[in-house]
Design an enzyme around this catalytic site. Sequence first.
Site, PDB file in Angstrom:
ATOM      1  N   LYS A  91       0.839  -1.200   0.000  1.00 33.48           N
ATOM      2  CA  LYS A  91       0.000   0.000   0.000  1.00 33.48           C
ATOM      3  C   LYS A  91       0.875   1.252   0.000  1.00 33.48           C
ATOM      4  O   LYS A  91       1.867   1.338   0.740  1.00 33.48           O
ATOM      5  CB  LYS A  91      -0.918  -0.018   1.227  1.00 33.48           C
ATOM      6  CG  LYS A  91      -1.916   1.132   1.287  1.00 33.48           C
ATOM      7  CD  LYS A  91      -2.849   0.972   2.491  1.00 33.48           C
ATOM      8  CE  LYS A  91      -3.869   2.084   2.587  1.00 33.48           C
ATOM      9  NZ  LYS A  91      -4.791   1.896   3.741  1.00 33.48           N
ATOM     10  N   SER A 160      -9.551   2.122   2.662  1.00 30.47           N
ATOM     11  CA  SER A 160      -8.597   2.867   1.869  1.00 30.47           C
ATOM     12  C   SER A 160      -7.594   1.997   1.121  1.00 30.47           C
ATOM     13  O   SER A 160      -6.887   2.474   0.242  1.00 30.47           O
ATOM     14  CB  SER A 160      -7.838   3.834   2.780  1.00 30.47           C
ATOM     15  OG  SER A 160      -7.096   3.115   3.779  1.00 30.47           O
ATOM     16  N   SER A 184     -10.515  -0.380   6.578  1.00 37.24           N
ATOM     17  CA  SER A 184      -9.778  -0.273   5.321  1.00 37.24           C
ATOM     18  C   SER A 184      -9.103  -1.540   4.831  1.00 37.24           C
ATOM     19  O   SER A 184      -8.530  -1.550   3.739  1.00 37.24           O
ATOM     20  CB  SER A 184      -8.729   0.841   5.436  1.00 37.24           C
ATOM     21  OG  SER A 184      -9.357   2.078   5.633  1.00 37.24           O
TER      22      SER A 184
END
Length: 455
Positions: A91, A160, A184
Amino acid sequence: MGAEAMMQGRSMHELGDMDALTLRDRLASGALTATAVATAALQGIAARDAAIGAWATVDETVVMAQAGMLDTYRQSGRPLGPLHGVPVGIKDIIDTKDLPTGNGNALDHGRRPSDDAVLVARLRAAGALILGKTVTTECAYLAPAQTRNPHDAQRTPGGSSSGSAAAVASGMVPLAVGTQTGGSVIRPASFCGVVGFKPTFGLIPRGGVLRTSRRLDTVGTFGRTLEDAALLADALAGYDRADPDTVPAAAPRLLESARSEPPVTPQLAFIRTPAWTSIESDCAAGFSELTAALGGACDEVELPGIFAEGAIAHRRIMLAEMAHNLRHYAARGADQLATETRSAIAEGGEVSAADYLAALDWRETLYAGLEEVFERYDAIITPAAPGEAPIGLESTGSAAFNVLWSLTGVPAVTLPLLSGANGLPVGVQLVGRRHDDGRLLRTARWVARQIATMA
């Protein structure tokens, strides 16, 4: 074409459908080289990512250089790491010294960290092939980014950790790392139809990870199978004295626990939580069928009314800490931030000290209530999201079924066991006791096998 070349070619074609453990074993046996795996992964990204947008950065030169070093290492005859040659997506709020880390915002575009995050260093030590940086929403909050749901491009992939979930779901990478402050990891895993694992708060260190909320931020993993998610978490977990929320303790051996057989039939508590008011009808029906199929192994349990305070407490902690940790972005260029991010920083700045401290108290108060449940039950079973991924890309969907577990710091895992009215995946979330992640994964595997035998 020689026999080895033909074998490599078939493996490259099959890579998109291969789970991480199978891939790891083929690499360890010599049936595949890291170079062949890297080549196949890059080809997969080139073929698929234009329609999905899961990747923020992929540098072919960096990937192939890593693969070459891994193959040279294997030829030396030294012991291989547990992830030797297995591609992993990271990420883009997690620092990588050889790739930019943009934190999903314009102000950090092109930012080049000088060091790897602690977890990235652990991945390299385990022999993982860092394939690239996956898309995140801005500052890991709510403003949607470019990623689309691999099952339906008109639907959100969640957030996210949108790119991590979508990259695994689309077969571009077998494993990916994400983070969860609200929902997330679990939410995008549910929407994209993969396994998402959010371990106990503090199990995986966060040095070199964008901080939004120290009391809530948790690193998690994505995989095609439960065992894959456990494999990746094993490589990341462990104490780091620079992260005050990690604990010096023995390695959790999550994969071993996940693969083990429960000593007795697990007992599950089906809990609707205060979020049930937002459930979609097809999801509710699916859980009715699921709990009925589990029979005597599953009881419905109602939480006390005070648990309705959880969402309020979570929001206060998250926004107050976001205001503190992200205020430098607003100072540098608020006009370059999305409305959602600016609003969160502004609202967090208005939270009083008394309200913030009271919200922190709720973490332990509510966890004490959960402990009473775990005295009798191996795990809680509950939805991972209100239903299928919503249509539209202007939102990342609701985290209502996740925030209570993020607030209390308990481990959670979602399994793609159900589907909604449109045939899209719906995750089944299981939640366990703090620091009992292995038991949770073992129970989740048992649930998955039970449902598979009933299908």
